[in-house]
Design a protein around this motif. Structure first.
Motif, PDB file in Angstrom:
ATOM      1  N   LYS A 358      16.104 -11.761  -2.349  1.00  0.00           N
ATOM      2  CA  LYS A 358      16.825 -10.799  -1.532  1.00  0.00           C
ATOM      3  C   LYS A 358      17.018 -11.369  -0.132  1.00  0.00           C
ATOM      4  CE  LYS A 358      16.933  -5.890  -0.376  1.00  0.00           C
ATOM      5  NZ  LYS A 358      18.263  -5.748  -0.956  1.00  0.00           N
ATOM      6  N   GLY A 359      18.154 -11.136   0.450  1.00  0.00           N
ATOM      7  CA  GLY A 359      18.505 -11.712   1.740  1.00  0.00           C
ATOM      8  C   GLY A 359      19.348 -12.957   1.540  1.00  0.00           C
ATOM      9  N   TRP A 360      18.780 -13.951   0.875  1.00  0.00           N
ATOM     10  CA  TRP A 360      19.537 -15.158   0.573  1.00  0.00           C
ATOM     11  C   TRP A 360      20.661 -14.862  -0.411  1.00  0.00           C
ATOM     12  CZ3 TRP A 360      19.567 -19.525   3.128  1.00  0.00           C
ATOM     13  CH2 TRP A 360      18.465 -19.858   3.913  1.00  0.00           C
ATOM     14  N   ALA A 361      20.386 -14.052  -1.414  1.00  0.00           N
ATOM     15  CA  ALA A 361      21.410 -13.750  -2.422  1.00  0.00           C
ATOM     16  C   ALA A 361      22.638 -13.131  -1.776  1.00  0.00           C
ATOM     17  CB  ALA A 361      20.832 -12.812  -3.480  1.00  0.00           C
ATOM     18  N   GLU A 362      22.424 -12.226  -0.803  1.00  0.00           N
ATOM     19  CA  GLU A 362      23.548 -11.576  -0.140  1.00  0.00           C
ATOM     20  C   GLU A 362      24.258 -12.525   0.817  1.00  0.00           C
ATOM     21  OE1 GLU A 362      20.515 -10.379  -0.344  1.00  0.00           O
ATOM     22  OE2 GLU A 362      20.746  -8.668  -1.703  1.00  0.00           O
ATOM     23  N   ALA A 363      23.495 -13.297   1.601  1.00  0.00           N
ATOM     24  CA  ALA A 363      24.095 -14.180   2.593  1.00  0.00           C
ATOM     25  C   ALA A 363      24.967 -15.253   1.964  1.00  0.00           C
ATOM     26  CB  ALA A 363      22.998 -14.834   3.449  1.00  0.00           C
ATOM     27  N   LEU A 364      24.566 -15.735   0.788  1.00  0.00           N
ATOM     28  CA  LEU A 364      25.290 -16.819   0.143  1.00  0.00           C
ATOM     29  C   LEU A 364      26.611 -16.379  -0.481  1.00  0.00           C
ATOM     30  CD1 LEU A 364      22.259 -18.615  -1.517  1.00  0.00           C
ATOM     31  CD2 LEU A 364      23.660 -19.500   0.352  1.00  0.00           C
ATOM     32  N   ARG A 365      26.894 -15.085  -0.459  1.00  0.00           N
ATOM     33  CA  ARG A 365      28.155 -14.599  -1.028  1.00  0.00           C
ATOM     34  C   ARG A 365      29.306 -14.684  -0.019  1.00  0.00           C
ATOM     35  NH1 ARG A 365      27.178  -8.998  -4.231  1.00  0.00           N
ATOM     36  NH2 ARG A 365      29.105  -9.675  -5.274  1.00  0.00           N
ATOM     37  N   TYR A 366      29.000 -14.923   1.253  1.00  0.00           N
ATOM     38  CA  TYR A 366      30.034 -14.884   2.283  1.00  0.00           C
ATOM     39  C   TYR A 366      30.737 -16.236   2.429  1.00  0.00           C
ATOM     40  CZ  TYR A 366      28.632 -10.220   3.672  1.00  0.00           C
ATOM     41  OH  TYR A 366      28.386  -8.871   3.673  1.00  0.00           O
ATOM     42  N   PRO A 367      31.938 -16.246   3.052  1.00  0.00           N
ATOM     43  CA  PRO A 367      32.705 -17.502   3.155  1.00  0.00           C
ATOM     44  C   PRO A 367      31.946 -18.630   3.829  1.00  0.00           C
ATOM     45  CG  PRO A 367      34.108 -15.631   3.706  1.00  0.00           C
ATOM     46  CD  PRO A 367      32.721 -15.095   3.568  1.00  0.00           C
ATOM     47  N   ALA A 368      31.085 -18.315   4.805  1.00  0.00           N
ATOM     48  CA  ALA A 368      30.399 -19.381   5.535  1.00  0.00           C
ATOM     49  C   ALA A 368      29.488 -20.213   4.652  1.00  0.00           C
ATOM     50  CB  ALA A 368      29.582 -18.778   6.689  1.00  0.00           C
ATOM     51  N   ALA A 369      29.139 -19.735   3.472  1.00  0.00           N
ATOM     52  CA  ALA A 369      28.310 -20.498   2.544  1.00  0.00           C
ATOM     53  C   ALA A 369      29.151 -21.314   1.576  1.00  0.00           C
ATOM     54  CB  ALA A 369      27.377 -19.563   1.778  1.00  0.00           C
ATOM     55  N   HIS A 370      30.452 -21.439   1.856  1.00  0.00           N
ATOM     56  CA  HIS A 370      31.370 -22.166   0.985  1.00  0.00           C
ATOM     57  C   HIS A 370      32.177 -23.170   1.811  1.00  0.00           C
ATOM     58  CE1 HIS A 370      30.494 -18.357  -1.034  1.00  0.00           C
ATOM     59  NE2 HIS A 370      30.734 -18.979  -2.176  1.00  0.00           N
ATOM     60  N   SER A 371      32.707 -24.156   1.141  1.00  0.00           N
ATOM     61  CA  SER A 371      33.555 -25.151   1.807  1.00  0.00           C
ATOM     62  C   SER A 371      34.970 -24.598   1.871  1.00  0.00           C
ATOM     63  CB  SER A 371      33.493 -26.487   1.059  1.00  0.00           C
ATOM     64  OG  SER A 371      32.210 -27.056   1.153  1.00  0.00           O
ATOM     65  N   VAL A 372      35.193 -23.776   2.874  1.00  0.00           N
ATOM     66  CA  VAL A 372      36.451 -23.042   2.990  1.00  0.00           C
ATOM     67  C   VAL A 372      36.600 -22.561   4.422  1.00  0.00           C
ATOM     68  CG1 VAL A 372      35.557 -20.726   2.485  1.00  0.00           C
ATOM     69  CG2 VAL A 372      37.852 -21.360   1.697  1.00  0.00           C
ATOM     70  N   LEU A 373      37.775 -22.029   4.756  1.00  0.00           N
ATOM     71  CA  LEU A 373      38.032 -21.482   6.089  1.00  0.00           C
ATOM     72  C   LEU A 373      37.418 -20.097   6.211  1.00  0.00           C
ATOM     73  CD1 LEU A 373      41.233 -21.578   8.186  1.00  0.00           C
ATOM     74  CD2 LEU A 373      40.332 -19.330   7.543  1.00  0.00           C
ATOM     75  N   GLU A 374      36.879 -19.801   7.390  1.00  0.00           N
ATOM     76  CA  GLU A 374      36.424 -18.453   7.693  1.00  0.00           C
ATOM     77  C   GLU A 374      36.911 -18.056   9.077  1.00  0.00           C
ATOM     78  OE1 GLU A 374      32.458 -17.470   8.578  1.00  0.00           O
ATOM     79  OE2 GLU A 374      31.959 -19.401   9.480  1.00  0.00           O
ATOM     80  N   LEU A 375      37.031 -16.742   9.288  1.00  0.00           N
ATOM     81  CA  LEU A 375      37.429 -16.190  10.574  1.00  0.00           C
ATOM     82  C   LEU A 375      36.278 -15.376  11.139  1.00  0.00           C
ATOM     83  CD1 LEU A 375      41.133 -15.033  10.071  1.00  0.00           C
ATOM     84  CD2 LEU A 375      40.299 -16.847  11.554  1.00  0.00           C
ATOM     85  N   ALA A 376      35.941 -15.615  12.402  1.00  0.00           N
ATOM     86  CA  ALA A 376      34.822 -14.931  13.035  1.00  0.00           C
ATOM     87  C   ALA A 376      35.016 -13.427  12.979  1.00  0.00           C
ATOM     88  CB  ALA A 376      34.679 -15.385  14.493  1.00  0.00           C
ATOM     89  N   GLY A 377      33.997 -12.718  12.497  1.00  0.00           N
ATOM     90  CA  GLY A 377      34.027 -11.270  12.485  1.00  0.00           C
ATOM     91  C   GLY A 377      34.876 -10.647  11.414  1.00  0.00           C
ATOM     92  N   MET A 378      35.481 -11.431  10.531  1.00  0.00           N
ATOM     93  CA  MET A 378      36.311 -10.892   9.458  1.00  0.00           C
ATOM     94  C   MET A 378      35.753 -11.330   8.108  1.00  0.00           C
ATOM     95  SD  MET A 378      40.267 -11.359  10.699  1.00  0.00           S
ATOM     96  CE  MET A 378      40.877 -10.672  12.248  1.00  0.00           C
ATOM     97  N   ALA A 379      35.953 -10.495   7.118  1.00  0.00           N
ATOM     98  CA  ALA A 379      35.546 -10.814   5.750  1.00  0.00           C
ATOM     99  C   ALA A 379      36.741 -10.626   4.837  1.00  0.00           C
ATOM    100  CB  ALA A 379      34.393  -9.927   5.297  1.00  0.00           C
ATOM    101  N   PRO A 380      37.014 -11.566   3.928  1.00  0.00           N
ATOM    102  CA  PRO A 380      38.181 -11.449   3.059  1.00  0.00           C
ATOM    103  C   PRO A 380      38.028 -10.410   1.958  1.00  0.00           C
ATOM    104  CG  PRO A 380      36.936 -13.396   2.489  1.00  0.00           C
ATOM    105  CD  PRO A 380      36.292 -12.823   3.717  1.00  0.00           C
ATOM    106  N   MET A 381      36.804  -9.902   1.762  1.00  0.00           N
ATOM    107  CA  MET A 381      36.551  -8.858   0.774  1.00  0.00           C
ATOM    108  C   MET A 381      35.294  -8.132   1.206  1.00  0.00           C
ATOM    109  SD  MET A 381      35.348 -11.448  -2.270  1.00  0.00           S
ATOM    110  CE  MET A 381      34.667 -10.264  -3.412  1.00  0.00           C
ATOM    111  N   THR A 382      35.005  -7.009   0.579  1.00  0.00           N
ATOM    112  CA  THR A 382      33.873  -6.180   0.977  1.00  0.00           C
ATOM    113  C   THR A 382      32.827  -6.179  -0.122  1.00  0.00           C
ATOM    114  OG1 THR A 382      35.296  -4.759   2.310  1.00  0.00           O
ATOM    115  CG2 THR A 382      33.156  -3.869   1.680  1.00  0.00           C
ATOM    116  N   PHE A 383      31.565  -6.350   0.283  1.00  0.00           N
ATOM    117  CA  PHE A 383      30.448  -6.276  -0.649  1.00  0.00           C
ATOM    118  C   PHE A 383      29.771  -4.925  -0.472  1.00  0.00           C
ATOM    119  CE2 PHE A 383      30.868 -10.864   0.211  1.00  0.00           C
ATOM    120  CZ  PHE A 383      31.121 -11.298  -1.071  1.00  0.00           C
ATOM    121  N   GLU A 384      29.708  -4.162  -1.546  1.00  0.00           N
ATOM    122  CA  GLU A 384      29.098  -2.844  -1.503  1.00  0.00           C
ATOM    123  C   GLU A 384      27.578  -2.964  -1.644  1.00  0.00           C
ATOM    124  OE1 GLU A 384      30.940  -0.506  -0.674  1.00  0.00           O
ATOM    125  OE2 GLU A 384      32.949  -1.276  -1.134  1.00  0.00           O
ATOM    126  N   THR A 385      26.881  -1.879  -1.288  1.00  0.00           N
ATOM    127  CA  THR A 385      25.420  -1.911  -1.307  1.00  0.00           C
ATOM    128  C   THR A 385      24.858  -2.063  -2.723  1.00  0.00           C
ATOM    129  OG1 THR A 385      25.426   0.512  -1.372  1.00  0.00           O
ATOM    130  CG2 THR A 385      25.214  -0.541   0.795  1.00  0.00           C
TER     131      THR A 385
END
Length: 623
Positions: A358-385
Motif C-alpha cells: 500500500k502506498g507504492w501500489a497507488e503511486a506507481l499508477r501515475y504518469p511520473a512512474a512511466h517513461s512518458v510526458l506528465e503535466l504538473a498538477g494534472m492527471a490524465p485519468m482519475t483513480f477512485e478510492t
C-alpha cells in the motif's frame, strides 16, 4: 444474477455439508494422480518448516490454525490460503517438509465448514489444485483418516465453487476457480456434476477476458501471463485424464501464447505495463512451452493496444490504447503512450513497475512512474478510492513500417479538458535498430503548465554526461542520448523485480524561448505547482520533483543534437501510408475537469505561443 446473490448464503451452506457420515461415498484416493507443473523455492520451504514466512519482504510467523487476519494484506492472505507454498515444501524435499505440509493441510481440513474461508472461489480453486498437484508428496503415505478427511474436503470445497461461480470471480481468477473444479472433477469421476459445471462455464469465462489478438482485457502483461499459466494447467489436467479438450480452451491457448511472447523483452521477462513485473524469465518460458509448442511471436496486438517495434537488436514496446474497461481496470495505470526500450537482452528505458504494498501500489499508477510526458498538477485519468478508474482518455495510434524501419504516431486527450492540450508523441526506430528518435508536444494547450518527459532507466544502466549529450552504458553497449530540450539526471526507483532498486531517470523539459519571447511571456515556475501540497513518502520517492525554472536561452534543435535540420524531427523519413487506429467515439465518456495544482500556474495561454515540442534521439555508438 440478483436471485443468485440473494440465495448465495444458503447455497454455500448446503454445498459445504460434510459427506462423511452421510449417504455420499467418499473415495479413498484420487482416481488420477496429478502433478504440480511449476518449480518451488526451497528457501521458502525451509522457512515454512520453521514456522516463518516472508512475503513481499515482510516476515511473519505461522500460528497453528490461524488462516486469516484483518491486518494481513490481500495478496498474503491469498498466498497462504491458496496453499501454493506446498510446491516450496516439495522442492525442499526433506521429511520435515513432508510432515509440515501434512500438518498444515490437516489443520485446514479439520476446520468446521462454517469457519473455512471459501467466499473467494479463485482462492478455493488454487487450494484444491495445490492439494491434488502435491498429493503424492504429502498425502499418499498418510494414514486413512487423514486421506479420507482430505477427499471429503475436496468434495465440499468443489461444491462451494459451483455455488459461487460465475459471479464471484472474474478475469484470470475465474480461470483459477475453474481449474480447481476441473482438478476435483478428474480426481473424483464418480460425481459427474463437477465436470458438467466446468464445461458449462469455461467458454464464457474465456471469451469474457481474452481478446481476439490473444491479449487480456485488463491490458496487463502480468494478467496475461497468469491467464496463460491457468490455461496450461487445465490443458495438462484434461490430457492426463484423457478427456476431450474444449475447442475454446485450445483456441485460447493458441492465441494467448504468441501475444505473451510479444510482450516480453529479449531477456525473457515481461514488459512493465499496468501492474506488471518482469517475472522469472525461466518460469515464463516454462509456462509458454507448456501451453503451446509454437514459438510464434504476435506481429501486432491491435485489440490489446500495444505497439511492438522491432529492428535489429532493438525492441520498443509502447502502450498505445486507453485503459481497460470498467470492471477490469483495477490494475490500470496512467501510462498511456509510455514505452520501454531494450537492445538485445539489456533493458535501457523502462517503466517503474508495480508493487503490492500500500502506498507504492497507488503511486506507481501515475504518469511520473512511466517513461512518458506528465503535466504538473494534472492527471490524465482519475483513480477512485476502490482502485477503479474514471475519466479515461481517448487514445489514437498509427503504426507504419517500411524497409525494416518503424514509425509510431500516438495521441491522448487526458489533459485536454484541463487546459493541458492534446499530448502527441511520435517515435521512429531505424531499420538497423541503431537509432531511436522521438518528438513530444502538446497541441491546443490553454493553460500554462510546465511539461516534463521522463525516461526511467534500468538499474543496470550507467549515465555519463558529456558535452554532446548523455552516454548510457550497459555491459555490452553504449548509447548516446541527445535532446533540444533541457535534460537533467534525477534519481528514480525500479520495482520490476519484486523489490525497490534505486536507479536514475532522464527528465526533459521544453527548450527555453528566445529572449524576446521570454521577456513578453515569462515561463511559469513549475515548482509552484506543488507549493503547500502534501505527499506520502512513497509518492515522494516514486514521483520525483518536476522541472526547475528554465534558463533564458537555449541552443537550437540542430545545435543541441549536433545533427542537420533534416534529422531533427523523428519523422524526417517519409511516412508510408497506413490506416490509423482511431479511438471509439461512443464508448469513452466525455473527460471532465480534474483537480489542478497551485492557482499561480493557471495562466491563460490565449494569444501566447504554445509550449515548444521536445525532440530527442538515442543512438548506438559502440558495441
Amino acid at each position: 444474477m440478483p436471485l443468485r446473490r440473494w440465495t448465495r448464503a444458503p447455497r454455500l451452506a448446503y454445498a459445504m455439508r460434510n459427506p462423511l457420515g452421510g449417504f455420499a461415498r467418499v473415495p479413498a484416493a484420487p482416481a488420477v494422480v496429478l502433478r504440480d507443473l511449476w518449480p518451488g523455492n526451497a528457501t521458502v520451504g525451509e522457512k515454512l518448516v520453521r514456522n516463518r514466512t516472508e512475503f513481499d519482504g515482510v516476515p511473519r510467523s505461522l500460528q497453528s490454525g490461524i488462516w486469516d487476519d484483518p491486518a494481513w494484506p490481500a495478496p498474503y492472505r491469498r498466498w497462504l490460503q491458496g496453499f501454493s507454498w506446498l510446491q516450496d515444501l516439495r522442492e525442499l524435499g526433506a521429511e520435515s517438509a513432508r510432515i509440515k505440509a501434512r500438518t498444515l493441510v490437516a489443520h485446514w481440513v479439520r476446520l468446521p465448514a462454517a469457519e473455512r474461508a471459501v467466499m473467494d472461489p479463485s482462492i478455493t480453486g488454487a487450494r484444491l489444485s495445490a492439494w491434488l498437484g502435491c498429493y503424492e508428496f504429502f498425502a499418499a503415505s498418510a494414514d486413512d483418516v487423514f486421506r479420507q478427511n482430505l477427499m471429503a474436503s475436496l468434495m465440499m470445497e468443489a461444491r462451494s465453487i459451483i455455488a459461487l461461480m460465475p459471479d464471484a470471480a472474474y478475469g484470470w481468477q475465474a480461470l483459477c476457480a475453474l481449474k480447481g473444479l476441473l482438478a476435483v472433477a478428474v480426481s473424483i469421476p464418480d460425481y459427474p456434476e463437477f465436470l458438467t459445471r466446468y464445461l458449462r462455464l469455461i467458454d464464457e469465462v474465456i471469451t469474457s477476458q481474452i481478446l481476439p489478438d490473444g491479449g487480456h482485457i485488463t491490458r496487463s502483461p502480468e494478467d496475461l501471463f497468469l491467464t496463460v499459466k491457468e490455461l496450461a494447467e487445465m490443458l495438462y489436467i484434461l490430457q492426463v485424464a484423457r478427456l476431450p479438450l474444449p475447442t475454446t480452451l485450445v483456441d485460447a491457448a493458441n492465441r494467448t501464447a504468441p501475444a505473451l511472447r510479444a510482450l516480453r523483452h529479449a531477456d525473457g521477462g515481461l514488459a512493465l505495463f499496468n501492474g506488471s513485473t518482469e517475472r522469472d524469465p525461466q518460469l515464463v518460458e516454462l509456462v509458454l512451452n507448456r501451453v503451446s509448442r509454437s514459438r510464434v511471436v504476435a506481429a501486432g496486438l491491435p485489440e490489446s493496444g500495444f505497439a511492438r517495434l522491432s529492428s535489429g537488436r532493438a525492441l520498443v514496446i509502447a502502450d498505445a490504447a486507453a485503459p481497460a474497461p470498467t470492471g477490469f481496470d483495477h490494475t490500470a495505470h496512467a501510462g498511456m503512450l509510455s514505452f520501454e526500450f531494450s537492445s538485445g537482452k539489456q533493458r535501457l528505458i523502462v517503466n517503474c513497475g508495480a508493487s503490492r504494498q500500500k502506498g507504492w501500489a497507488e503511486a506507481l499508477r501515475y504518469p511520473a512512474a512511466h517513461s512518458v510526458l506528465e503535466l504538473a498538477g494534472m492527471a490524465p485519468m482519475t483513480f477512485e478510492t476502490n482502485g477503479t478508474t474514471s475519466r479515461p482518455p481517448q487514445v489514437s495510434r498509427t503504426h507504419a513500417t517500411q524497409d525494416g524501419a518503424h514509425w509510431l504516431d500516438m495521441t491522448h486527450n487526458g489533459y485536454e479538458s484541463q487546459g493541458g492540450g492534446l499530448y502527441h508523441r511520435q517515435l521512429y526506430l531505424g531499420k538497423d535498430g541503431r537509432t531511436l528518435r522521438g518528438e513530444e508536444k502538446l497541441e491546443g494547450a490553454t493553460l500554462a503548465r510546465m511539461p516534463c518527459v521522463r525516461f526511467h532507466l534500468h538499474p543496470d544502466i550507467m549515465v555519463e554526461p558529456t558535452e554532446n549529450g548523455h552516454l548510457l552504458h550497459s555491459e555490452e553497449e553504449s548509447w548516446l542520448f541527445q535532446s533540444d530540450g533541457q535534460v537533467r539526471v534525477e534519481e528514480s526507483v525500479y520495482l520490476g523485480q519484486g523489490r525497490r532498486i534505486k536507479t536514475l531517470q532522464l527528465v526533459l523539459t521544453p527548450p527555453a524561448p528566445p529572449l524576446d519571447e521570454s521577456a513578453a511571456t515569462p515561463a511559469p515556475e513549475p515548482d509552484a505547482a506543488y507549493a503547500g501540497e502534501e505527499t506520502t513518502p512513497a509518492q515522494q520517492a516514486a514521483l520525483p520533483e518536476t522541472a526547475q525554472e528554465q534558463p533564458a536561452t537555449a541552443a537550437s534543435a540542430a545545435d543541441a543534437l549536433n545533427i542537420t535540420a533534416e534529422e531533427t524531427s523523428p519523422l524526417a523519413d517519409p511516412l508510408p501510408a497506413a490506416e490509423p487506429v482511431e479511438p471509439p467515439t461512443s464508448t469513452a465518456p466525455e473527460p471532465k475537469p480534474a483537480a489542478t495544482g497551485h492557482p499561480a500556474l493557471l495562466h491563460s495561454m490565449i494569444g501566447q505561443p504554445p509550449p515548444k515540442p521536445i525532440h530527442w534521439a538515442l543512438t548506438l555508438i559502440s558495441e
